[in-house]
Design an enzyme around this catalytic site. Structure first.
Site, PDB file in Angstrom:
ATOM      1  N   ASP A 113       0.791  -0.952  -0.173  1.00 34.44           N
ATOM      2  CA  ASP A 113       0.113  -0.002   0.026  1.00 34.44           C
ATOM      3  C   ASP A 113       0.943   1.071   0.112  1.00 34.44           C
ATOM      4  OD1 ASP A 113      -1.584   2.122   0.524  1.00 34.44           O
ATOM      5  OD2 ASP A 113      -2.887   0.997   2.101  1.00 34.44           O
ATOM      6  N   GLU A 170     -15.769   1.290 -13.812  1.00 33.47           N
ATOM      7  CA  GLU A 170     -15.656   1.028 -15.284  1.00 33.47           C
ATOM      8  C   GLU A 170     -15.876   2.341 -15.868  1.00 33.47           C
ATOM      9  OE1 GLU A 170     -17.594  -0.387 -13.191  1.00 33.47           O
ATOM     10  OE2 GLU A 170     -19.842  -0.536 -14.217  1.00 33.47           O
ATOM     11  N   TYR A 189     -10.645  14.817  -9.062  1.00 36.20           N
ATOM     12  CA  TYR A 189      -9.611  13.953  -9.694  1.00 36.20           C
ATOM     13  C   TYR A 189      -8.612  14.639 -10.313  1.00 36.20           C
ATOM     14  CZ  TYR A 189      -7.976  10.421 -13.147  1.00 36.20           C
ATOM     15  OH  TYR A 189      -7.280   9.384 -13.758  1.00 36.20           O
TER      16      TYR A 189
END
Ligand code: NAD
Length: 315
Positions: free
Chosen positions: A51, A187, A145
């Site tokens: 991680d 997706e 983002y």
């Protein structure tokens, strides 16, 4: 001498394809990710499950000496995910990027590649002329983002200005292809449409928006080729990697339907669509010899075949 590359995010879609390409190019590769690739064994010489939000894990990943680091690890997904997981993206991807630039600088690597995104650009009106890389500023990304990617770009560039490594920063267009996420909520549009078309038994599928949003897409093999060209070049400025083929979402649905050999009637429903329009210059990457081999119809044919196969095999 064999070059050594570290690929962060090597268990993911683009990362696993990049590992294959680096191995084929003769590199010794270590992959690192939270998970191993889902669809086939990694072709990395060594694979570390770790991680990268943990600074110690980032330091360990860099142990052993590397010529090149490819940073693709991110908490990431399509529009549905991006609009519902803002704090997750800001927290997780930022920690990964902060840890990796520092660890790479201390490890004295030569080149640091960052996978950024065209989400750093503002929304555009239909008919607007191309945005070049410099038009990312003044900045107005449509979502967090995009802001996180801009932060990561700036972090990489600042270490490079101090001479800690050479920066290579690519802004990826929407990428699609076999072995990408095709279900589960992360997706992206091409994979989601392939799945819906494969599953449709009555010739209808639900699609977010009204079909007028304009996008371009790059097939994963072409994108990986662009990444390799950029890293091998002298270009340290952010560089768009994508194609010049633009389609509306309505046209994209019909291309998927053709790939499937089905008649499909989309039902437009409200949902997170993202920006209305995209139109980017690819002059910089094309000046490095980038020349995508797959048009959208060809790339979707490969992608549809793979996803339809997954749909059929699903228990
Ligand atoms: P992906 O989700 O398939 O791959 C990302 C990988 O990062 C995953 O395997 C995930 O497990 C790993 N990861 C996430 N958090 C981690 C952590 N804390 N530690 C270790 N690994 C971690 O996504 P992708 O489509 O392959 O995208 C790769 C990169 O390209 C990402 O940085 C993404 O933002 C960027 N990008 C992708 C697209 C696209 O269309 N796919 C477009 C623009 C930019």
């Amino acid at each position: 001498m064999t070059k050594r590359a570290l690929v962060c995010g090597a268990g993911g879609f683009i990362g696993s394809h990049l590992v294959k390409r680096l191995a084929a190019d003769g590199y010794w590769v270590r992959g690192v990710d939270l998970k191993e690739p889902e669809w086939e064994a990694s072709q990395a010489d060594e694979f570390m499950v770790a991680d990268l939000r943990d600074p110690k894990a980032a330091t360990e990943a860099l142990n052993g000496g590397f010529d090149e680091v490819y940073q693709l690890a991110a908490d990431m997904g399509g529009m549905g995910f991006i609009h519902s997981a803002e704090t997750q993206i800001m927290h997780n991807s930022m920690l990964v990027n902060v840890n990796l630039v520092e660890a790479a600088a201390r490890a004295e690597i030569d080149r640091y590649f960052l996978a950024s995104s065209v989400c750093v650009y503002r929304d555009m009106d239909l008919g607007e002329s191309e945005l070049t890389e410099d038009d990312a500023y003044p900045a107005l990304p449509d979502n967090e983002y995009g802001w996180e990617k801009l932060y990561a770009e700036r972090a990489v560039a600042s270490y490079a200005r101090e001479g800690r490594f050479q920066a290579r920063i690519a802004r990826f267009q929407n990428c699609y292809g076999p072995q990408g996420t095709w279900k589960g909520g992360r997706e992206k549009a091409p994979a989601a449409l392939c799945r819906k078309v494969a599953e449709s038994t009555d010739g209808t599928i639900e699609v977010w928006g009204d079909g007028t949003a304009v996008r371009s897409f790059v097939y994963v093999d072409d994108l990986v080729d662009g990444v390799r060209r950029l890293v091998d070049s002298d270009c340290s400025d952010p560089t768009n990697i994508g194609t010049r083929e633009y389609v509306s979402v309505r046209e994209l649905v019909q291309l998927v339907a053709s790939a499937a050999g089905k008649e499909i009637d989309p039902v437009w429903v409200p949902g997170p669509v993202g920006v209305q329009n995209r139109n980017f210059s690819n002059d910089r990457i094309e000046s490095l010899g980038f020349d995508p081999k797959f048009n959208l119809a060809e790339g979707l044919a490969h992608t549809y075949r793979w996803i339809a196969n997954q749909v059929t095999q699903r228990p």
